[in-house]
Every structure is written in C-alpha cells, then in structure tokens.
Design a protein around this motif. Structure first.
Motif, PDB file in Angstrom:
ATOM      1  N   SER A 232       0.809  -1.218   0.000  1.00  0.00           N
ATOM      2  CA  SER A 232       0.000   0.000   0.000  1.00  0.00           C
ATOM      3  C   SER A 232       0.840   1.264   0.000  1.00  0.00           C
ATOM      4  O   SER A 232       0.498   2.251  -0.674  1.00  0.00           O
ATOM      5  N   ALA A 233       1.949   1.265   0.729  1.00  0.00           N
ATOM      6  CA  ALA A 233       2.812   2.444   0.749  1.00  0.00           C
ATOM      7  C   ALA A 233       3.437   2.677  -0.626  1.00  0.00           C
ATOM      8  O   ALA A 233       3.573   3.827  -1.079  1.00  0.00           O
ATOM      9  N   ASN A 234       3.804   1.596  -1.303  1.00  0.00           N
ATOM     10  CA  ASN A 234       4.373   1.730  -2.645  1.00  0.00           C
ATOM     11  C   ASN A 234       3.327   2.251  -3.633  1.00  0.00           C
ATOM     12  O   ASN A 234       3.631   3.082  -4.505  1.00  0.00           O
ATOM     13  N   ILE A 235       2.102   1.772  -3.503  1.00  0.00           N
ATOM     14  CA  ILE A 235       1.032   2.243  -4.389  1.00  0.00           C
ATOM     15  C   ILE A 235       0.784   3.736  -4.169  1.00  0.00           C
ATOM     16  O   ILE A 235       0.576   4.492  -5.125  1.00  0.00           O
ATOM     17  N   GLN A 236       0.858   4.167  -2.925  1.00  0.00           N
ATOM     18  CA  GLN A 236       0.655   5.587  -2.621  1.00  0.00           C
ATOM     19  C   GLN A 236       1.726   6.474  -3.258  1.00  0.00           C
ATOM     20  O   GLN A 236       1.497   7.668  -3.473  1.00  0.00           O
ATOM     21  N   SER A 237       2.882   5.887  -3.586  1.00  0.00           N
ATOM     22  CA  SER A 237       3.976   6.687  -4.144  1.00  0.00           C
ATOM     23  C   SER A 237       3.806   6.976  -5.635  1.00  0.00           C
ATOM     24  O   SER A 237       4.569   7.760  -6.203  1.00  0.00           O
ATOM     25  N   ILE A 238       2.813   6.367  -6.283  1.00  0.00           N
ATOM     26  CA  ILE A 238       2.561   6.644  -7.704  1.00  0.00           C
ATOM     27  C   ILE A 238       2.072   8.088  -7.835  1.00  0.00           C
ATOM     28  O   ILE A 238       1.180   8.512  -7.094  1.00  0.00           O
ATOM     29  N   PRO A 239       2.640   8.861  -8.769  1.00  0.00           N
ATOM     30  CA  PRO A 239       2.145  10.237  -8.963  1.00  0.00           C
ATOM     31  C   PRO A 239       0.648  10.229  -9.254  1.00  0.00           C
ATOM     32  O   PRO A 239       0.182   9.497 -10.127  1.00  0.00           O
ATOM     33  N   LYS A 240      -0.095  11.045  -8.530  1.00  0.00           N
ATOM     34  CA  LYS A 240      -1.558  11.013  -8.631  1.00  0.00           C
ATOM     35  C   LYS A 240      -2.053  11.514  -9.984  1.00  0.00           C
ATOM     36  O   LYS A 240      -3.184  11.217 -10.387  1.00  0.00           O
ATOM     37  N   ASP A 241      -1.221  12.277 -10.697  1.00  0.00           N
ATOM     38  CA  ASP A 241      -1.640  12.796 -11.997  1.00  0.00           C
ATOM     39  C   ASP A 241      -1.119  11.963 -13.166  1.00  0.00           C
ATOM     40  O   ASP A 241      -1.231  12.368 -14.325  1.00  0.00           O
ATOM     41  N   LEU A 242      -0.549  10.777 -12.882  1.00  0.00           N
ATOM     42  CA  LEU A 242      -0.033   9.917 -13.947  1.00  0.00           C
ATOM     43  C   LEU A 242      -1.184   9.139 -14.583  1.00  0.00           C
ATOM     44  O   LEU A 242      -1.831   8.331 -13.910  1.00  0.00           O
ATOM     45  N   PRO A 243      -1.448   9.328 -15.870  1.00  0.00           N
ATOM     46  CA  PRO A 243      -2.523   8.575 -16.527  1.00  0.00           C
ATOM     47  C   PRO A 243      -2.155   7.092 -16.703  1.00  0.00           C
ATOM     48  O   PRO A 243      -1.049   6.773 -17.149  1.00  0.00           O
ATOM     49  N   LEU A 244      -3.090   6.219 -16.356  1.00  0.00           N
ATOM     50  CA  LEU A 244      -2.923   4.774 -16.545  1.00  0.00           C
ATOM     51  C   LEU A 244      -4.095   4.256 -17.368  1.00  0.00           C
ATOM     52  O   LEU A 244      -5.247   4.608 -17.116  1.00  0.00           O
ATOM     53  N   CYS A 266      -8.304  -1.147 -11.405  1.00  0.00           N
ATOM     54  CA  CYS A 266      -8.522   0.268 -11.711  1.00  0.00           C
ATOM     55  C   CYS A 266      -9.173   0.990 -10.533  1.00  0.00           C
ATOM     56  O   CYS A 266      -8.764   2.103 -10.173  1.00  0.00           O
ATOM     57  N   ARG A 267     -10.158   0.357  -9.925  1.00  0.00           N
ATOM     58  CA  ARG A 267     -10.831   0.978  -8.782  1.00  0.00           C
ATOM     59  C   ARG A 267      -9.866   1.168  -7.617  1.00  0.00           C
ATOM     60  O   ARG A 267      -9.922   2.185  -6.907  1.00  0.00           O
ATOM     61  N   ALA A 268      -8.965   0.208  -7.424  1.00  0.00           N
ATOM     62  CA  ALA A 268      -7.995   0.321  -6.337  1.00  0.00           C
ATOM     63  C   ALA A 268      -7.075   1.523  -6.543  1.00  0.00           C
ATOM     64  O   ALA A 268      -6.760   2.252  -5.586  1.00  0.00           O
ATOM     65  N   TYR A 269      -6.654   1.740  -7.787  1.00  0.00           N
ATOM     66  CA  TYR A 269      -5.805   2.901  -8.073  1.00  0.00           C
ATOM     67  C   TYR A 269      -6.599   4.206  -7.910  1.00  0.00           C
ATOM     68  O   TYR A 269      -6.062   5.207  -7.408  1.00  0.00           O
ATOM     69  N   GLN A 270      -7.839   4.191  -8.313  1.00  0.00           N
ATOM     70  CA  GLN A 270      -8.664   5.396  -8.153  1.00  0.00           C
ATOM     71  C   GLN A 270      -8.878   5.725  -6.677  1.00  0.00           C
ATOM     72  O   GLN A 270      -8.887   6.893  -6.279  1.00  0.00           O
ATOM     73  N   GLN A 271      -9.026   4.681  -5.867  1.00  0.00           N
ATOM     74  CA  GLN A 271      -9.286   4.891  -4.441  1.00  0.00           C
ATOM     75  C   GLN A 271      -8.106   5.522  -3.706  1.00  0.00           C
ATOM     76  O   GLN A 271      -8.300   6.160  -2.670  1.00  0.00           O
ATOM     77  N   VAL A 272      -6.884   5.359  -4.240  1.00  0.00           N
ATOM     78  CA  VAL A 272      -5.730   5.999  -3.596  1.00  0.00           C
ATOM     79  C   VAL A 272      -5.456   7.376  -4.182  1.00  0.00           C
ATOM     80  O   VAL A 272      -4.469   8.020  -3.826  1.00  0.00           O
ATOM     81  N   GLY A 273      -6.329   7.831  -5.102  1.00  0.00           N
ATOM     82  CA  GLY A 273      -6.243   9.200  -5.558  1.00  0.00           C
ATOM     83  C   GLY A 273      -5.717   9.423  -6.959  1.00  0.00           C
ATOM     84  O   GLY A 273      -5.554  10.575  -7.379  1.00  0.00           O
ATOM     85  N   LEU A 274      -5.449   8.345  -7.719  1.00  0.00           N
ATOM     86  CA  LEU A 274      -5.020   8.555  -9.097  1.00  0.00           C
ATOM     87  C   LEU A 274      -6.180   9.146  -9.896  1.00  0.00           C
ATOM     88  O   LEU A 274      -7.305   8.661  -9.829  1.00  0.00           O
ATOM     89  N   GLN A 275      -5.874  10.192 -10.645  1.00  0.00           N
ATOM     90  CA  GLN A 275      -6.919  11.019 -11.244  1.00  0.00           C
ATOM     91  C   GLN A 275      -7.349  10.575 -12.644  1.00  0.00           C
ATOM     92  O   GLN A 275      -8.421  10.959 -13.106  1.00  0.00           O
TER      93      GLN A 275
END
Length: 313
Positions: A232-244, A266-275
């Motif tokens: 989870s900590a590693n996932i949080q380190s993904i830039p929130k504005d990086l398109p996937l 996809c939902r998991a990434y969205q839940q940590v704030g990826l835009q």
C-alpha cells in the motif's frame, strides 16, 4: 520506419539486448514509447506493433529482460532473472533504458507499455519512477492475492534450498499456469489461452527464443516483486496525476472472468487518488491482445490514447 538493435549495460554491468523503431522523415517524434514484454517472450515479438507506432510518428524502444530472448545468458536452461533480487534488477534495467530514451529524445513525452509480466514490472516501475512518464498502458494485467504470493515465495524458497535457484520448477509452473487453458476446451495446444489466432500461437510455440519454464529463483523473484507492487505504501507513491490505461480481453484468464480483475485494479488505483485511470475490455479476446484477431483495432486504440495524452501535456 527504421528498426535497429543495440545493447546497453545495466547498473551491475549486465549486457542488455534492446531494439529501437524510429519514424521516417520527422525531426522530432510526437512521443516515445518504452515496451516491457511478458514472461517467456522477447522484444522481437513486438515488431509489428512497434512499427505501427513508428508509422504514427512515435519512436519505440524495448529490451529483452534478463533471462529472456537475446539477453539470456543461459540459453536452453530455465528462465532466471538474476542470482538475487531479480525483479528489482529487471526494473533497474528498464530505468537504464528510460535514461537512454530521454537522452536521445529530450522534451519528448514518454509512455511505458507493459504486457503481462511486463505490466507487473511497469506497475512497480511507476511507483519508483512515475514522475518521468507522461502515462502508462498496461496490457494483460490482473489482481494477485498477497496470501497466495506469500505462499508462492515459501514454495519457491523451499525448491531453491533443495535444488538451487536455477532449478526448473515444474511445480510452480503448474501452479501458476495450469488453470489458464481450462476455459478453452477442447484445447489444440497448451497455449490456446494466449490468442484466438491459431497461427500466432503456433508461431510462438516454434519461436527459438521462447523461454520454456521458469526457475525456482525466477518464481521467487517474481512473487516477491508482486508483493512489493501490491504494498500500500508503494502504491501511494505513484504520482496522482499519472494517466494509466488498462487493456484486456474478456476471455483473458489473467484478467479474471469478463475482466473483473482489471476493473478491480482500476478501482484500487482510483481509491488511492489517481486522477486518470481507465480501461478497455475487448470482447472475446484472450491474453495477447497484440497477437489477437482484433490486433489492428487494439493498436489503433493505443495510438489514439497516447495522442490524446500528448495533447494534454
């Protein structure tokens, strides 16, 4: 379009085989794409896809991962990344290639395209180096239970203790892949789950650069890498504005029934704030979208997604 091969040295001195596909007649490409291939394959299998991207004005690079293709120093033996920490070293190899791409294409938007194992490497890469990317496309990815991954590392460690890291692990190969072909009975080959196009399946089966089986060391490194990817900590380190952008076939066993694993991811990434997290599921398609019967449509969709995100830079 011109294609050329070259080699580069990674941080530990390992010689890595790579390829580059360049657009013709333009001074500056619209974008750069770095490819990360899947398990048991090699970058040469991406020639058609890379050529199409180059024709669209995109410069493309990719390398054979350690233990694979022309980087493989143990041809004919079991697939093995490295003597230790192999998953991390493969990600470091990708980073070394990124630096080459950036030096040759300054100020050009860079995208990472990872397929299958390459999508897992990409998902770890964006945790470490996502700031250097304009976006990432993930093909043939999925959801992986931490409990099963931890069990896998225990089994792999036991096999390493008994037989060594280079030991071909029939047990782990069976545990990982045995269910993938079950949905395609009566199966013509063991790899029917890869594509509806039988000629593509046969071509891969006959490929002299195809890896045959993973070593105990490979599986230990792979499971350990996926645990880091899931952290989870590693996932949080993904830039929130990086398109996937995730792409998968609805019949891909890696992505889960009807792509449920892709939607969950996809939902998991969205839940940590990826835009900007999106996905596209291709009805009836199997694991290797770039070798599927609808590969031209998939390629065009990827080109259009890249173009849309270049325009927003």
């Amino acid at each position: 379009m011109t294609a050329k091969s070259f080699t580069f040295q990674s941080i530990d001195g390992t010689e890595i085989f790579a390829m580059k596909w360049s657009p013709e007649g333009i001074q500056k490409p619209k974008a750069a794409v770095q490819l990360a291939h899947g398990y048991a394959e090699h970058i040469g299998r991406y020639d058609v896809f890379a050529s199409k991207l180059a024709e669209a004005g995109i410069v493309v690079y990719g390398n054979d991962h350690r233990g694979h293709g022309k980087t493989n120093g143990n041809v004919g033996k079991a697939i093995c990344f490295a003597d230790e920490a192999g998953f991390d070293k493969v990600v470091a190899d990708m980073r070394a290639l990124t630096e080459i791409i950036q030096s040759e294409n300054p100020a050009v938007p860079l995208f990472l395209f990872g397929h299958s194992m390459g999508s897992m490497l990409t998902r770890r890469y964006i945790q470490l180096y996502g700031d250097d990317l304009t976006g990432a496309v993930l093909s043939g990815s999925g959801v992986f239970s931490n409990a099963l991954l931890k069990l896998g590392t225990v089994v792999a460690a036991s096999e390493i203790k008994r037989n060594g890291r280079a030991y071909p692990s029939l047990l782990l190969d069976k545990l990982v892949f045995q269910n993938f072909n079950r949905g395609f009975k009566p199966a013509r080959t063991d790899l029917d789950w890869l594509s509806r196009d039988g000629a593509e399946v046969d071509r891969f089966l006959a490929d002299p650069l195809r890896g045959k089986i993973g070593s105990a060391g490979y599986f230990h490194d792979f499971f350990s890498g996926l645990l880091a990817m899931n952290d989870s900590a590693n996932i949080q380190s993904i830039p929130k504005d990086l398109p996937l952008h995730f792409i998968s076939g609805t019949a891909d066993p890696v992505g889960g029934k009807a792509g449920k694993g892709i939607i969950q991811t996809c939902r998991a990434y969205q839940q940590v704030g990826l835009q900007d997290v999106s996905y596209k599921l291709y009805e009836g398609a199997r694991h290797e979208l770039l070798n599927e019967t609808n590969k031209d449509a998939v390629t065009q969709d990827v080109i259009e997604w890249i173009a849309a995100h270049v325009e927003t830079v």
